[in-house]
Each structure stands twice: as structure tokens, then as C-alpha cells.
Design a protein around this motif. Structure first.
Motif, PDB file in Angstrom:
ATOM      1  N   PRO A  68       0.823  -1.221   0.000  1.00  0.00           N
ATOM      2  CA  PRO A  68       0.000   0.000   0.000  1.00  0.00           C
ATOM      3  C   PRO A  68       0.851   1.262   0.000  1.00  0.00           C
ATOM      4  CG  PRO A  68      -0.740  -1.555   1.685  1.00  0.00           C
ATOM      5  CD  PRO A  68       0.576  -2.053   1.181  1.00  0.00           C
ATOM      6  N   PRO A  69       0.275   2.390  -0.387  1.00  0.00           N
ATOM      7  CA  PRO A  69       1.012   3.655  -0.345  1.00  0.00           C
ATOM      8  C   PRO A  69       1.503   3.950   1.063  1.00  0.00           C
ATOM      9  CG  PRO A  69      -1.063   3.900  -1.519  1.00  0.00           C
ATOM     10  CD  PRO A  69      -1.103   2.559  -0.875  1.00  0.00           C
ATOM     11  N   SER A  70       2.633   4.634   1.153  1.00  0.00           N
ATOM     12  CA  SER A  70       3.232   4.945   2.449  1.00  0.00           C
ATOM     13  C   SER A  70       3.621   6.410   2.512  1.00  0.00           C
ATOM     14  CB  SER A  70       4.475   4.075   2.681  1.00  0.00           C
ATOM     15  OG  SER A  70       5.170   4.483   3.839  1.00  0.00           O
ATOM     16  N   ALA A  71       3.363   7.044   3.651  1.00  0.00           N
ATOM     17  CA  ALA A  71       3.773   8.428   3.860  1.00  0.00           C
ATOM     18  C   ALA A  71       5.175   8.521   4.444  1.00  0.00           C
ATOM     19  CB  ALA A  71       2.783   9.132   4.792  1.00  0.00           C
ATOM     20  N   SER A  72       5.846   7.384   4.583  1.00  0.00           N
ATOM     21  CA  SER A  72       7.194   7.357   5.149  1.00  0.00           C
ATOM     22  C   SER A  72       8.243   7.119   4.076  1.00  0.00           C
ATOM     23  CB  SER A  72       7.318   6.240   6.194  1.00  0.00           C
ATOM     24  OG  SER A  72       6.522   6.487   7.316  1.00  0.00           O
ATOM     25  N   VAL A  73       9.417   7.688   4.266  1.00  0.00           N
ATOM     26  CA  VAL A  73      10.612   7.290   3.524  1.00  0.00           C
ATOM     27  C   VAL A  73      11.172   6.051   4.218  1.00  0.00           C
ATOM     28  CG1 VAL A  73      12.975   7.940   2.933  1.00  0.00           C
ATOM     29  CG2 VAL A  73      11.126   9.612   2.728  1.00  0.00           C
ATOM     30  N   LEU A 116      18.730  13.265   5.716  1.00  0.00           N
ATOM     31  CA  LEU A 116      19.368  12.047   5.218  1.00  0.00           C
ATOM     32  C   LEU A 116      19.288  11.914   3.703  1.00  0.00           C
ATOM     33  CD1 LEU A 116      17.926   9.763   7.994  1.00  0.00           C
ATOM     34  CD2 LEU A 116      20.351  10.250   7.675  1.00  0.00           C
ATOM     35  N   VAL A 117      18.229  12.446   3.079  1.00  0.00           N
ATOM     36  CA  VAL A 117      18.037  12.219   1.639  1.00  0.00           C
ATOM     37  C   VAL A 117      17.974  13.497   0.826  1.00  0.00           C
ATOM     38  CG1 VAL A 117      16.804  10.069   2.135  1.00  0.00           C
ATOM     39  CG2 VAL A 117      15.495  12.178   1.745  1.00  0.00           C
ATOM     40  N   GLU A 122      11.918  15.152  -4.022  1.00  0.00           N
ATOM     41  CA  GLU A 122      12.705  14.651  -5.152  1.00  0.00           C
ATOM     42  C   GLU A 122      12.804  13.130  -5.168  1.00  0.00           C
ATOM     43  OE1 GLU A 122      16.475  16.612  -5.139  1.00  0.00           O
ATOM     44  OE2 GLU A 122      15.596  18.624  -5.342  1.00  0.00           O
ATOM     45  N   LEU A 123      12.498  12.487  -4.022  1.00  0.00           N
ATOM     46  CA  LEU A 123      12.571  11.029  -3.933  1.00  0.00           C
ATOM     47  C   LEU A 123      11.187  10.376  -4.006  1.00  0.00           C
ATOM     48  CD1 LEU A 123      14.656   8.717  -3.464  1.00  0.00           C
ATOM     49  CD2 LEU A 123      14.267   9.013  -1.001  1.00  0.00           C
ATOM     50  N   THR A 124      10.127  11.168  -4.012  1.00  0.00           N
ATOM     51  CA  THR A 124       8.769  10.619  -3.992  1.00  0.00           C
ATOM     52  C   THR A 124       8.525   9.701  -5.187  1.00  0.00           C
ATOM     53  OG1 THR A 124       7.911  12.488  -2.761  1.00  0.00           O
ATOM     54  CG2 THR A 124       6.320  11.218  -4.041  1.00  0.00           C
ATOM     55  N   GLU A 197       9.405  19.946   1.129  1.00  0.00           N
ATOM     56  CA  GLU A 197      10.810  19.847   1.513  1.00  0.00           C
ATOM     57  C   GLU A 197      11.071  18.701   2.484  1.00  0.00           C
ATOM     58  OE1 GLU A 197      14.805  21.503   1.287  1.00  0.00           O
ATOM     59  OE2 GLU A 197      12.977  21.821   0.121  1.00  0.00           O
ATOM     60  N   HIS A 198      10.133  18.456   3.397  1.00  0.00           N
ATOM     61  CA  HIS A 198      10.410  17.533   4.497  1.00  0.00           C
ATOM     62  C   HIS A 198       9.549  16.268   4.519  1.00  0.00           C
ATOM     63  CE1 HIS A 198      13.198  20.210   6.683  1.00  0.00           C
ATOM     64  NE2 HIS A 198      12.447  21.181   6.211  1.00  0.00           N
ATOM     65  N   VAL A 199       8.388  16.292   3.884  1.00  0.00           N
ATOM     66  CA  VAL A 199       7.513  15.120   3.908  1.00  0.00           C
ATOM     67  C   VAL A 199       7.544  14.387   2.574  1.00  0.00           C
ATOM     68  CG1 VAL A 199       5.166  14.282   4.337  1.00  0.00           C
ATOM     69  CG2 VAL A 199       6.038  16.254   5.618  1.00  0.00           C
ATOM     70  N   GLY A 200       7.575  15.142   1.475  1.00  0.00           N
ATOM     71  CA  GLY A 200       7.650  14.519   0.159  1.00  0.00           C
ATOM     72  C   GLY A 200       6.359  14.559  -0.624  1.00  0.00           C
ATOM     73  N   VAL A 201       5.261  14.850   0.030  1.00  0.00           N
ATOM     74  CA  VAL A 201       3.954  15.016  -0.611  1.00  0.00           C
ATOM     75  C   VAL A 201       3.252  16.184   0.067  1.00  0.00           C
ATOM     76  CG1 VAL A 201       3.558  12.647  -1.411  1.00  0.00           C
ATOM     77  CG2 VAL A 201       3.056  13.258   0.962  1.00  0.00           C
TER      78      VAL A 201
END
Length: 267
Positions: A68-73, A116-117, A122-124, A197-201
Motif C-alpha cells: 500500500p502507499p506509504s507516507a514514510s521514507v 538524510l536524503v 525529489e525522492l517521492t 521539503e520535508h515530507v515529500g507530498v
């Protein structure tokens, strides 16, 4: 991809016709081949990491596991290979599992991955190598490697983003970005920038994901669902709008999704 012979083609309450499915995908049978473990992080990791996890599997034939989709890196290391970063996933992803295997991971707290990333957006929906070593075959080893790369203290903006996500998680009545911004004491545009910047979405996606998480949690528990009542509880105009959102997020209708869990009555 090999498929089983179970024919589940039938009309469902949400208007879907379920395809012929791999029999291991139905009624929780995948759990016979997989073992999942969650571990709490140590004190040094706790500000950044929500939990550590391990998945092992044993399949005679390849199996397509839906995640499933995740809100975490996530930081992962599969079968002892060098670790990789995986960004927030806005839709379900499929991982092919075959033979015997093992993957260990660390789920970062939403909002805490920037140090860390880099810019998290940019990683989403993507992944990249970390440059780390091979041989991190268990969660404690992965945790030690990650701990050595953490800054001394969290960034204040990261803490602000993490607190905003926690508000969404803990308050089911938060359904609008404007309401979340007011609770955070900032303008919605600033909240959008902070999340990128910090969450990704964006905050709207996070709100939607947490509200729909109640749907998938109830289906996974096998509890009877009254879709019309649930739609009302979650602030939807009607059942059709709720089902559309669940389908968009998971890549399949709720009834098709629920078929992967032990028998459940979907009203």
C-alpha cells in the motif's frame, strides 16, 4: 507471473468485476509464505525512525506482492544487498518475491528524512542507492549503519513538519489543508512548501491517506463495513466518492483489495 486457478470474477458492491487472481493473493493465504516483524527503534534513532521492520518469504513460484502507499521514507536492504532509500509512495507498488528471501528496513518518521536524503519530494515514488555496504542482513545492523549517519539534533523545520503530520494522524476531524495550517499557525502556502521539503507530498495527500487508512484498517480486520455510513464518517458526499478515492490510492477497488485478507463481509 504464474496465476492460480481461483476464479473470482463477479460483480461487487463497489461496481468492480474482480479478475482471476493468484490463489495466494486471496483470503490472507500470502501470510502462509511470509513473516513480518516490527521493532521499536533505540533511543538514538527514535527521533528520526518510526519503526524497524523485517519481512521474510518462501515461495516456490514468483509472487507479486502489493504494497500500500506509504507516507514514510524507507531505508531497506534486501538479501544483504547494499541499502537503498525508497521515497514516499503515492500509489500502491508491486514487488516480486520468489524463492527464499529477506528484506530489512527502517521506516522514517514522516517529516524527518530531509537530513538524510535531501529535499524529500525529489525522492517521492522513486528510490536510489545509499552508497552503503553489503551485508546488513538484520534490523539491528541496519539501525547501527543508519545511526552513524544521523545529525546531532533534528532540524527545527523537520520537527515542525513531523508535528503537522502527527496532527493529521491523531485528529480524524482534520480534513482540510486550511484547517491544518490554522492548527499549525501558518499560511497554507508555507505548509505546502514545508511538506514538499520535508515530507515529500502535499498536506492534502497526507490528510487523504490517513483518512482512507481507516478504511483499509477495517477491511484488514475483517469487520463488516457499511460503506455509506463510513463515507459519511470520513466527510465524503457519498459512497461513490469514497470508493473512487480508495481505488485511486490502492490501484483497485475496495472489494478487490479486501479479497487479499481473511474472509470479510463487505456490505
Amino acid at each position: 507471473m504464474p496465476r492460480g486457478s481461483d476464479n473470482l470474477a463477479a460483480d461487487t458492491p463497489d461496481g468492480d468485476t474482480v479478475r482471476v487472481r493468484d490463489e495466494r493473493e486471496v483470503g490472507g493465504r500470502w501470510r502462509r509464505h511470509q513473516h513480518h516483524e516490527h521493532l521499536a527503534p533505540g533511543a538514538a534513532l527514535a527521533p528520526w525512525v518510526d519503526h524497524l521492520w523485517t519481512v521474510t518469504w518462501d515461495y516456490a513460484e514468483p509472487y507479486e506482492q502489493k504494497v500500500p502507499p506509504s507516507a514514510s521514507v524507507h531505508l531497506t536492504a534486501r538479501d544483504g544487498a547494499p541499502p537503498r532509500w525508497h521515497g514516499v509512495t503515492t500509489r500502491h507498488v508491486a514487488r516480486t518475491l520468489s524463492g527464499r528471501g529477506r528484506v530489512v528496513g527502517a521506516a522514517l518518521r514522516p517529516g524527518m528524512a530531509r537530513a538524510l536524503v535531501g529535499p524529500v519530494a525529489e525522492l517521492t515514488d522513486g528510490e536510489r542507492a545509499t552508497g552503503g555496504p553489503s551485508g546488513l542482513v538484520d534490523a539491528p545492523a541496519l539501525a547501527l549503519w543508519l545511526e552513524d549517519r544521523l545529525p546531532a539534533t533534528p532540524d527545527p523545520a523537520a520537527l515542525e513538519a513531523a508535528a503537522a503530520v502527527a496532527l493529521v494522524r491523531d485528529d480524524p476531524d482534520l480534513r482540510r489543508v486550511e484547517d491544518l495550517a490554522a492548527r499549525c499557525g501558518c499560511h497554507p502556502r508555507r505548509l505546502q512548501r514545508l511538506f514538499a521539503e520535508h515530507v515529500g507530498v502535499g498536506p492534502k495527500w497526507v490528510i487523504r491517506r490517513h483518512r482512507l487508512g481507516e478504511v483499509t484498517d477495517r477491511m484488514a480486520a475483517g469487520a463488516p463495513l457499511d460503506w455509506a455510513a463510513l463515507a459519511h464518517d470520513l466527510g465524503y458526499a457519498d459512497q461513490a466518492h469514497l470508493i473512487r478515492d480508495v481505488t485511486d490510492l490502492l490501484g483497485e477497488t475496495p472489494t478487490a483489495y479486501a479479497a487479499r485478507y481473511p474472509p470479510a463481509e463487505i456490505l
